[in-house]
Design a protein around this motif. Sequence first.
Motif, PDB file in Angstrom:
ATOM      1  N   LYS A  25      -4.080  20.629   6.718  1.00 51.26           N
ATOM      2  CA  LYS A  25      -4.997  21.435   7.241  1.00 51.26           C
ATOM      3  C   LYS A  25      -5.235  22.418   7.438  1.00 51.26           C
ATOM      4  CE  LYS A  25      -7.661  20.083  11.433  1.00 51.26           C
ATOM      5  NZ  LYS A  25      -8.010  19.150  12.412  1.00 51.26           N
ATOM      6  N   ARG A  26      -5.972  23.632   6.797  1.00 52.62           N
ATOM      7  CA  ARG A  26      -6.605  24.477   6.922  1.00 52.62           C
ATOM      8  C   ARG A  26      -7.496  24.455   7.960  1.00 52.62           C
ATOM      9  NH1 ARG A  26      -5.571  28.073   1.879  1.00 52.62           N
ATOM     10  NH2 ARG A  26      -4.563  28.882   3.338  1.00 52.62           N
ATOM     11  N   LEU A  27      -7.378  25.870   8.766  1.00 55.40           N
ATOM     12  CA  LEU A  27      -8.443  26.610   9.233  1.00 55.40           C
ATOM     13  C   LEU A  27      -8.787  28.145   9.335  1.00 55.40           C
ATOM     14  CD1 LEU A  27      -9.175  26.145  13.396  1.00 55.40           C
ATOM     15  CD2 LEU A  27      -8.747  28.601  12.443  1.00 55.40           C
ATOM     16  N   ASP A  32     -13.654  28.361   9.907  1.00 57.22           N
ATOM     17  CA  ASP A  32     -13.874  27.125   8.420  1.00 57.22           C
ATOM     18  C   ASP A  32     -12.476  25.777   8.450  1.00 57.22           C
ATOM     19  OD1 ASP A  32     -15.657  25.625   5.854  1.00 57.22           O
ATOM     20  OD2 ASP A  32     -13.615  26.430   5.312  1.00 57.22           O
ATOM     21  N   ILE A  33     -13.142  24.508   8.640  1.00 59.87           N
ATOM     22  CA  ILE A  33     -11.855  23.976   8.300  1.00 59.87           C
ATOM     23  C   ILE A  33     -11.724  23.231   7.343  1.00 59.87           C
ATOM     24  CG2 ILE A  33     -11.160  22.236   9.595  1.00 59.87           C
ATOM     25  CD1 ILE A  33     -11.854  23.243  12.346  1.00 59.87           C
ATOM     26  N   SER A  34     -10.486  22.833   6.563  1.00 59.45           N
ATOM     27  CA  SER A  34     -10.553  21.664   5.408  1.00 59.45           C
ATOM     28  C   SER A  34      -9.578  21.017   5.342  1.00 59.45           C
ATOM     29  CB  SER A  34     -10.688  23.171   5.333  1.00 59.45           C
ATOM     30  OG  SER A  34      -9.906  23.787   4.397  1.00 59.45           O
ATOM     31  N   GLU A  35      -9.234  19.893   4.694  1.00 65.66           N
ATOM     32  CA  GLU A  35      -7.760  19.450   4.601  1.00 65.66           C
ATOM     33  C   GLU A  35      -7.873  18.665   2.785  1.00 65.66           C
ATOM     34  OE1 GLU A  35      -7.502  16.041   7.308  1.00 65.66           O
ATOM     35  OE2 GLU A  35      -8.710  16.811   8.443  1.00 65.66           O
ATOM     36  N   LYS A  36      -6.497  18.724   2.383  1.00 68.09           N
ATOM     37  CA  LYS A  36      -6.118  19.068   0.739  1.00 68.09           C
ATOM     38  C   LYS A  36      -5.195  17.850   1.238  1.00 68.09           C
ATOM     39  CE  LYS A  36      -5.693  20.926  -2.910  1.00 68.09           C
ATOM     40  NZ  LYS A  36      -5.690  22.648  -4.094  1.00 68.09           N
ATOM     41  N   GLY A  83      -0.661  25.677   2.385  1.00 69.31           N
ATOM     42  CA  GLY A  83      -1.371  24.909   3.053  1.00 69.31           C
ATOM     43  C   GLY A  83      -2.321  24.766   2.072  1.00 69.31           C
ATOM     44  N   SER A  84      -2.346  25.049   0.955  1.00 72.22           N
ATOM     45  CA  SER A  84      -3.843  25.308  -0.320  1.00 72.22           C
ATOM     46  C   SER A  84      -3.306  24.366  -1.498  1.00 72.22           C
ATOM     47  CB  SER A  84      -4.504  26.116  -0.434  1.00 72.22           C
ATOM     48  OG  SER A  84      -4.261  27.104  -0.647  1.00 72.22           O
TER      49      SER A  84
END
Length: 258
Positions: free
Chosen positions: A129-131, A140-144, A183-184
């Motif tokens: 999970k990235r913020l 901006d919040i994203s998940e991978k 994180g990515s």
Amino acid sequence: MMKRYFALYYIVILVAIIAFPSIKLSASGFSNESLHYVISYKWGLIHKDAGDATLSLKRNGSNYDLSLAAKTKPWADKFYEVRDTLLGKLRITDLKPLSYSKIAHEGGKYNRDDITFTFNGNTTTGQCKRLRTLKNGDLDISEKRLSASGPVYDMLSVFYYLRLINYEDLQQGKVSKATIFSGSKAETITIRCLGKERIKLRDKSEREAYHIQFTFTSDGRKKSSDDIDTWISADDRHIPLYLVGKLPVGQVRVYFIK
């Protein structure tokens, strides 16, 4: 240049160093400790300390709690202020990472990465999970989801696996590989042991150390960052004593001080 410099120092201090499956380890050998480092910038005659970092481990039941606190010095704050913390949890029995967080306050922005690890046979999955703070101040919040087979670690837990390797069992020039989750993305790290050398520390004392070199790639063969050299104490503690990484201009150097 300052921004890239401090993005690199995590790699330098916590160089991703794993995957010697034939070597016996003793994962229960760590006691509570704090290791202190100074980070400097070297370019020609310029050699100036620019940051400090403290890496700590505490036993907590069946796990190790890990932390790295890093900050720039006052003069470097004027160019690019950094106040960062890495947190992790590591299983004592087999040194498998359970969780990892990078909490970054850099250049006036707040960013955060969180990874939760799960295991199924030889496969490790990381739920990331990235913020990120955008230019307009919004978040901006994203998940991978990342997955890899074989030994898998994060940029904090690998430091301790490194210290449990029996380097006397390694032949000079031996190559081994592992996967690191951020994180990515997932990176492949290739590790070479270049033998034993005698080096001079920051306090002018001399120590026997193993010279280790790392190469980082992603997406198969694409080189994702410059090679890093580190010298690890040849005693039972295997503490990284000195690390050197290339920059577009000059070098970043990391010194163990206490």
